[in-house]
Design an enzyme around this catalytic site. Structure first.
Site, PDB file in Angstrom:
ATOM      1  N   LYS A   1      -0.696 -12.165  21.124  1.00 27.69           N
ATOM      2  CA  LYS A   1      -1.469 -12.965  22.082  1.00 27.69           C
ATOM      3  C   LYS A   1      -1.518 -14.454  21.696  1.00 27.69           C
ATOM      4  O   LYS A   1      -1.346 -15.321  22.542  1.00 27.69           O
ATOM      5  CB  LYS A   1      -2.899 -12.414  22.148  1.00 27.69           C
ATOM      6  CG  LYS A   1      -3.732 -13.027  23.240  1.00 27.69           C
ATOM      7  CD  LYS A   1      -3.461 -12.363  24.552  1.00 27.69           C
ATOM      8  CE  LYS A   1      -4.238 -12.976  25.677  1.00 27.69           C
ATOM      9  NZ  LYS A   1      -4.048 -12.241  26.922  1.00 27.69           N
TER      10      LYS A   1
ATOM     11  N   HIS B   1      -3.714  -5.314   0.585  1.00 22.99           N
ATOM     12  CA  HIS B   1      -3.161  -5.769   1.873  1.00 22.99           C
ATOM     13  C   HIS B   1      -3.137  -7.292   1.970  1.00 22.99           C
ATOM     14  O   HIS B   1      -4.173  -7.904   2.254  1.00 22.99           O
ATOM     15  CB  HIS B   1      -3.991  -5.185   3.033  1.00 22.99           C
ATOM     16  CG  HIS B   1      -3.786  -3.720   3.192  1.00 22.99           C
ATOM     17  ND1 HIS B   1      -2.795  -3.185   3.969  1.00 22.99           N
ATOM     18  CD2 HIS B   1      -4.441  -2.680   2.630  1.00 22.99           C
ATOM     19  CE1 HIS B   1      -2.850  -1.860   3.895  1.00 22.99           C
ATOM     20  NE2 HIS B   1      -3.832  -1.528   3.093  1.00 22.99           N
TER      21      HIS B   1
ATOM     22  N   CYS C   1       0.842  -1.205   0.000  1.00 25.72           N
ATOM     23  CA  CYS C   1       0.000   0.000   0.000  1.00 25.72           C
ATOM     24  C   CYS C   1       0.881   1.261   0.000  1.00 25.72           C
ATOM     25  O   CYS C   1       1.561   1.518  -0.985  1.00 25.72           O
ATOM     26  CB  CYS C   1      -0.978  -0.062   1.170  1.00 25.72           C
ATOM     27  SG  CYS C   1      -2.385   1.022   0.927  1.00 25.72           S
ATOM     28  N   TYR C   2       0.920   2.018   1.106  1.00 26.89           N
ATOM     29  CA  TYR C   2       1.811   3.190   1.150  1.00 26.89           C
ATOM     30  C   TYR C   2       3.242   2.762   0.825  1.00 26.89           C
ATOM     31  O   TYR C   2       3.963   3.468   0.108  1.00 26.89           O
ATOM     32  CB  TYR C   2       1.750   3.816   2.546  1.00 26.89           C
ATOM     33  CG  TYR C   2       2.581   5.068   2.707  1.00 26.89           C
ATOM     34  CD1 TYR C   2       2.101   6.289   2.284  1.00 26.89           C
ATOM     35  CD2 TYR C   2       3.843   5.003   3.291  1.00 26.89           C
ATOM     36  CE1 TYR C   2       2.864   7.441   2.434  1.00 26.89           C
ATOM     37  CE2 TYR C   2       4.613   6.150   3.445  1.00 26.89           C
ATOM     38  CZ  TYR C   2       4.123   7.367   3.012  1.00 26.89           C
ATOM     39  OH  TYR C   2       4.886   8.494   3.168  1.00 26.89           O
TER      40      TYR C   2
ATOM     41  N   GLU D   1      -1.889  -8.976   4.269  1.00 27.43           N
ATOM     42  CA  GLU D   1      -1.885  -9.410   5.675  1.00 27.43           C
ATOM     43  C   GLU D   1      -3.276  -9.617   6.258  1.00 27.43           C
ATOM     44  O   GLU D   1      -3.417 -10.238   7.296  1.00 27.43           O
ATOM     45  CB  GLU D   1      -1.088  -8.405   6.527  1.00 27.43           C
ATOM     46  CG  GLU D   1      -1.719  -7.027   6.714  1.00 27.43           C
ATOM     47  CD  GLU D   1      -1.474  -6.065   5.574  1.00 27.43           C
ATOM     48  OE1 GLU D   1      -1.129  -6.526   4.467  1.00 27.43           O
ATOM     49  OE2 GLU D   1      -1.641  -4.844   5.752  1.00 27.43           O
TER      50      GLU D   1
END
Ligand code: XMP
Length: 525
Positions: free
Chosen positions: A381, A181, A94-95, A183
């Protein structure tokens, strides 16, 4: 006790490392996590980390994250052009892709149509990063700008109907850009693309494992602690338990654990902690029963924030007193997780990092005067859970729902008293037990009972009752920032309701909370 300096060195570098340069994108930490899913260690660092430090860390590849800025704006965060001379692969997302585009002569412009959400994307080239990708797949776009034309140095690999350069590769270098993206889970083959980048393009073998991390952490704790004593505050939750377990593995009898029973805990919590850390791990466990003191200080208080402040203050006082009674204590261990470090927005790497004031045991201030040990600082986590299982903690503990520091104090609405807390504790235990029996516990991210400060009329046998109400709350959520109420099967609701009314004296009504967050919150207070 000694100086409060947090002298933890910069993170230790495993053999194979991928660095994510953080340009402020909301999903930057997710990139790191997805790379770790490939069994390759990955660390998020500031976008302006010095080139010398990057060399020193010796990564196998770099990923430039997304970010909210536009590359053509004045003062937008830039990348050091020298990173492209390191000879290691670079992937801009992206960026990050726009930076790659700008660097190699492409023109970055606001798109005529901003693209957000799921988009169909065509694969239009052959390249190792695209291995296994079908001709068409769904990707998640979230951008206004895109690379509009290139100097011929960047070859298009994928395109959408509005974005000609959805994925690009440098003609001669291992430099890539993805406008979407990879991810986020909405990108159908995002994991595959990141895996191809990390393994095929960067040549990582994927040998990083939670167990290798435990070994490394144990060695580093031993080296740092020497023959000194470490204090660890236990809350009964996952993070502090994993911290204690890893410290116990590293330094055994040099560990002292403190568990403050504030009288606001769930049923059996204190016994479970004893069982785990005194009988199973033979730690020097200090259980401080301060329930009378907490109740005393909370008498007559109904305002939720005031309750929180009192509980936090008394906790610190009790903890400090107990810690001071432990001779030679030098270090304090805390369960700071990776997202907490990132959220500080500060220097991610190196000793100067400022850490968000996050404390799993209810808010311990820096002024306690110990050196901090934070063995979970590099972990998410789910990785902490995997580590917990590897260290021998039970499934039940590792998958425990989060429980707030103020505990039942903010679930017993209105004035707190020992009898009201006992009622709530019983009702809550029934909810937990029934969810476990129904196999629903893991499908729900947080569930609990709340005791309401109202009396309602009922009939029991031949008599009229005028008793309290229990509300049951269960939510599904990814991040606890937003949450949906859980569509609980009616037969389970019925069991829970019947049992609470039959078994908990003084409760004659049970209601189920069907509000989502926002606008409601998860807790009632
Ligand atoms: P809310 O109620 O804000 O809760 O939707 C979001 C998550 O935060 C937990 N929570 C707390 N945790 N101290 C804590 O340690 C608190 O004062 C506190 N208040 C809410 C809540 O249980 C949920 O997981």
């Amino acid at each position: 006790m000694t100086s409060p300096a947090n002298s933890r060195p910069a993170f230790s570098t495993p053999e194979e490392l991928i660095l994510v340069l953080d340009f402020g994108g909301q999903t930057a930490q997710l990139i790191a996590r997805r790379v770790r899913d490939q069994n390759v260690f990955c660390q998020l660092v500031r976008h302006d980390l010095s080139i010398e430090r990057i060399r020193e860390l010796n990564p196998k590849g770099l990923i430039l994250s997304g970010g909210p800025a536009s590359v053509y704006e004045p003062n937008s965060p830039q990348v050091d052009p020298q990173i492209f001379e390191l000879g290691i692969p670079v992937l801009g997302i992206c960026y990050g892709m726009n930076l790659v585009g700008q660097m190699f002569g492409g023109r970055v412009q606001p798109g005529t149509k901003r693209e957000f959400g799921r988009t169909e994307c065509q694969t239009i080239a052959t390249d190792p990063i695209l291995a296994g990708l079908p001709a068409s797949s769904t990707v998640w776009m979230s951008h206004g700008d895109h690379v509009q034309e290139t100097s011929g140095l960047l070859i298009p690999l994928m395109k959408t109907s509005t974005c000609e350069f959805a994925a690009v590769k440098h003609r001669d270098r291992k430099v890539y850009g993805l406008q979407f993206h990879p991810e986020v889970t909405h990108t159908q083959y995002g994991g595959l693309l990141l895996g191809n980048f990390v393994k095929t393009v960067c040549g990582c073998h994927g040998t990083w494992k939670i167990s290798s991390l435990i070994e490394r952490e144990v060695a580093s704790i031993r080296a740092r602690v020497g023959n000194k004593r470490v204090i660890c505050g236990l809350s009964g939750g996952v993070d502090s338990s994993v911290v204690a377990a890893i410290l116990y593995k590293a330094i055994g009898s040099q560990l002292s654990c403190i568990f403050v029973d504030n009288g606001l805990l769930r049923k059996g919590e204190s016994d479970k902690v004893r069982d785990r850390f005194q009988n199973h791990f033979k730690t020097d466990l200090h259980v401080v029963d301060a329930s009378a003191r907490f109740l005393d200080e909370l008498a007559g208080v109904t305002d939720p924030q005031q309750k929180r402040m009192i509980i936090g203050r008394v906790f610190i006082e009790v903890f400090r007193k107990e810690a001071e009674s432990i001779p030679d204590a030098h270090f304090l261990a805390q369960g700071t997780l990776y997202p907490d470090v990132i959220e500080s927005g500060a220097n991610h790497d190196g000793p100067a990092a400022t850490i968000k004031a996050h404390h799993n045991v209810g808010g311990l201030p820096e002024q306690l005067g110990f050196e901090l040990i934070e063995p979970l600082r590099d972990l998410f986590k789910d990785e902490v859970r995997r580590m917990g299982l590897e260290l021998g903690l039970t499934d039940e503990l590792v998958w425990r729902h989060p429980f707030p520091g103020p505990g039942l104090g903010v679930r017993c609405l209105g004035e707190l008293s020992a009898p009201r807390l006992a009622k709530l504790r019983e009702a809550d235990a029934i909810v937990m037990e029934e969810l476990r029996l129904a196999g629903l516990y893991r499908q729900i991210q947080q569930a609990f009972a709340v005791l309401l400060p109202v009396h309602t009329v009922g009939v029991m046998g031949d008599g009229r009752t005028y008793e309290e109400v229990v509300a049951v709350r269960a939510v599904s959520t990814d991040d606890f920032m937003t949450a949906d109420w859980f569509p609980m099967p009616h037969d389970i609701l019925q069991k829970i309701s019947t049992r609470i009314i039959n078994e908990v004296r003084g409760v004659n009504r049970v209601v189920y909370d069907i509000s989502s967050k926002p606008p409601s919150t998860i807790e009632w207070e």
